[in-house]
Write a protein that holds these residues in place. Structure first.
Motif, short mmCIF file in Angstrom:
data_model
loop_
_atom_site.label_atom_id
_atom_site.label_comp_id
_atom_site.label_asym_id
_atom_site.label_seq_id
_atom_site.Cartn_x
_atom_site.Cartn_y
_atom_site.Cartn_z
N ARG A 132 0.86 -1.19 0.00
CA ARG A 132 0.00 0.00 0.00
C ARG A 132 0.90 1.25 0.00
O ARG A 132 1.12 1.87 1.05
N PRO A 133 1.41 1.61 -1.16
CA PRO A 133 2.44 2.66 -1.21
C PRO A 133 1.96 4.04 -0.75
O PRO A 133 2.69 4.76 -0.08
N ILE A 134 0.71 4.41 -1.11
CA ILE A 134 0.23 5.74 -0.73
C ILE A 134 0.04 5.83 0.78
O ILE A 134 0.44 6.82 1.41
N LEU A 135 -0.53 4.81 1.36
CA LEU A 135 -0.67 4.77 2.81
C LEU A 135 0.71 4.77 3.47
O LEU A 135 0.91 5.39 4.53
N GLY A 159 4.80 7.53 6.48
CA GLY A 159 6.21 7.93 6.56
C GLY A 159 6.38 9.42 6.77
O GLY A 159 7.24 9.85 7.54
N TYR A 160 5.56 10.21 6.08
CA TYR A 160 5.64 11.66 6.25
C TYR A 160 5.31 12.06 7.68
O TYR A 160 6.03 12.84 8.31
N LEU A 161 4.21 11.52 8.20
CA LEU A 161 3.81 11.86 9.56
C LEU A 161 4.83 11.37 10.58
O LEU A 161 5.10 12.05 11.58
N LEU A 181 -0.71 5.68 -8.21
CA LEU A 181 -2.03 5.20 -8.62
C LEU A 181 -1.97 4.55 -10.01
O LEU A 181 -2.75 3.64 -10.30
N ASP A 182 -1.06 5.01 -10.84
CA ASP A 182 -0.95 4.49 -12.21
C ASP A 182 0.14 3.44 -12.36
O ASP A 182 0.43 3.00 -13.48
N VAL A 224 -7.22 9.54 -4.22
CA VAL A 224 -6.27 9.15 -3.19
C VAL A 224 -6.95 8.68 -1.91
O VAL A 224 -6.46 7.76 -1.24
N PHE A 225 -8.11 9.27 -1.59
CA PHE A 225 -8.76 8.96 -0.30
C PHE A 225 -10.13 8.30 -0.44
O PHE A 225 -10.44 7.37 0.30
#
Length: 519
Positions: A139-142, A147-149, A187-188, A389-390
């Motif tokens: 789940r790369p976006i999650l 990681g950012y947070l 996403l792509d 994204v969400f």
């Protein structure tokens, strides 16, 4: 101008005249269209008009190499500084960590930092593909959100040298500026028709619009809007020129609002002065002594109270009469819509001139039939980002046996959680200076706004979910008034630079209720 059907229109329908489409396919026609377009774009970005015109020149005369031109133009924008990378803030941050000289002292340093971040993006993109048999990010976006947070909250507490913390902060700052572009690439990632990752860089801060918000819907969709034949290219460019003309009209309308409602001729003279100072020369002196002096002496027309003044009066406990507050709020809201439409139209116009038939970002918001419809028409690409994204990941994975709760959770994930997180990323400077948690708390008014927006959008969709209808059977003017009224009211809480209680004071002042202050 009259159309073929005899209807009057402010903007000439350039793409509907066959002779003009044929002319625009010739070398002379392409030069004429580019010259007119570049002249108009100068009034929007005078400092970058030449760079945009140069990029468009290559896109127009070498359309078969547009994918390469986009990459070069995007990286060139980083090299020239046409981005929101906060290099001055990074230099100031270096001084606080004891470095005596500027960290960003050359274009090579800039390219090195951005190149390292983009290399990390490539690795994330590569290891998130479903075709990989070994290690893969599921789940790369999650993962990148977490990681950012984790970095934002954890860097100040890491037991490492200050220089390591400084490096991590710099990485986080640049990472936040490219965050949403990476999301679209991820996403792509599994689409077999998607080009290699280096081509994605052409859409990371594309030359037609500098924003942390991607003005496209993923590279897979972007590949489908390419104008290919000479006729398609000519029509696409004429549509771009037509849209830019409309943006000029909206820009003039925005200036007239400041002049008519607030009596601010200085808004117009300030624009003229800025444009002239961008080029310099004797004309600048002449216009400052003649034209600007005359405009500054224009009489005050309606002289309505500005929204900021009405807001400040409410906060102090001495609010204006409720009808003045309403007028200030409505005029301010219309002005914000005009500014957003003007700038985004100009950006999409450049994209079309480059040969990509992109949709508008703002499209007839006054024709909205519901709260959800207005959000789609007012900020199309922002809505698309949050939905992709969400909304969809939440909708596809949660509450599959409870449809209403499923729709509610997905809507709140996009319009509330995603909306807040997007603006939280914009506060990266505050995160570095004050702390991640303190920044989040300071944005409590925006949290409330996102909560109201998410619930409003869901309620506007609820009746359609239950009955298959989209809204009440009211005439369009009344629908528009209800929708615009909702966004005007919740827009009061959008400003996260002031406490929620101050926003609430102005909200109550609209209904002739005064709290706090000296009242």
């Amino acid at each position: 101008m009259l159309t073929k059907k005899g209807k009057f229109t402010l903007v000439p329908q350039l793409d509907r005249y066959p002779w003009l489409v044929e002319f625009a396919q010739t070398i002379v026609g392409r030069l004429v269209v580019l010259a007119i377009f570049s002249g108009l774009i100068f009034f929007f970005w005078p400092l970058w008009g030449h760079y945009i015109g140069l990029c468009l020149f290559f896109c127009i005369f070498l359309p078969q190499y547009r994918h390469v031109i986009l990459v070069v133009a995007s990286l060139g924008a980083v090299f020239l500084g046409r981005t929101y990378m906060e290099w001055n803030f990074i230099n100031d941050l270096g001084y606080t960590y004891g470095i005596s000289r500027p960290l960003i002292d050359s274009p090579f340093t800039t390219i090195s930092i951005v190149g390292f971040v983009l290399l990390c993006f490539f690795l994330i993109f590569h290891f998130s593909k479903s075709s990989r048999s070994g290690f893969r990010i599921r789940r790369p976006i999650l993962t990148i959100i977490a990681g950012y947070l984790l970095l934002a909250f954890g860097i100040p507490h890491l037991p490492v040298h200050d220089y390591v913390k400084l490096g991590l902060w710099i990485f986080l700052i640049v990472f936040s500026k490219y965050f949403w572009f990476l999301c679209y690439s991820l996403l792509d990632r599994n689409d077999p028709k998607v080009p290699p990752f280096p081509q994605h860089l052409g859409l990371y801060y594309p030359f037609w619009y500098v924003s942390v918000l991607p003005y496209y819907r993923g590279i897979s969709h972007f590949q489908r809007i390419i104008a290919k034949s000479p006729e398609e290219l000519a029509i696409c460019r004429l549509k771009g020129l037509k849209l830019l003309i409309w943006a000029c009209y909206l820009s003039m309308a925005s200036l007239l609002i400041g002049t008519v409602f607030y009596g601010k001729g200085q808004d117009i003279s300030g624009i003229i002065k800025f444009l002239l100072e961008a080029n310099g020369g004797p004309l600048n002196i002449y216009f400052q002594n003649k034209l600007i002096y005359v405009i500054d002496k224009w009489p005050l027309l309606l002289n309505l109270p500005h929204y900021k003044y009405a807001f400040a009066q409410s906060v102090s406990g001495t609010p204006l009469a409720f009808y003045w507050n309403w007028l200030a709020l409505i005029v301010w809201f219309i002005g914000q819509l005009l500014i957003l439409a003007t700038i985004s139209h100009a950006g999409i116009a450049i994209c079309r001139m480059a040969g990509y038939n992109a949709l508008r970002n703002v499209y007839n918001p006054l024709k909205s039939k519901s709260i959800a419809d207005f959000w789609n028409r007012m900020y199309f690409y922002y809505k698309e980002l949050l939905v992709n994204v969400f909304y969809y990941p939440t909708f596809l994975n949660l509450f599959k046996n409870r449809p209403i709760l499923r729709y509610y959770a997905a809507t709140m994930a996009a319009a509330c959680v995603g909306n807040f997180f997007y603006h939280y990323l914009l506060k990266v400077n505050m995160i570095v200076r004050q702390g991640a948690f303190e920044t989040m708390i300071s944005m409590h008014s925006l949290m409330f706004y996102c909560f109201l927006l998410g619930n409003g959008i869901f309620l506007s969709q609820y009746r359609k979910l239950k009955t298959g209808r989209s809204g009440r059977k009211l005439p369009q003017p009344f629908r528009a008034i209800i929708v615009l009224g909702f966004y005007c009211l919740i827009g009061i809480f959008w400003d996260d630079n002031v406490p929620l209680i101050d926003n609430l004071k102005f909200f109550l002042a609209l209904f002739n209720i005064t709290i706090g202050g000296n009242g």
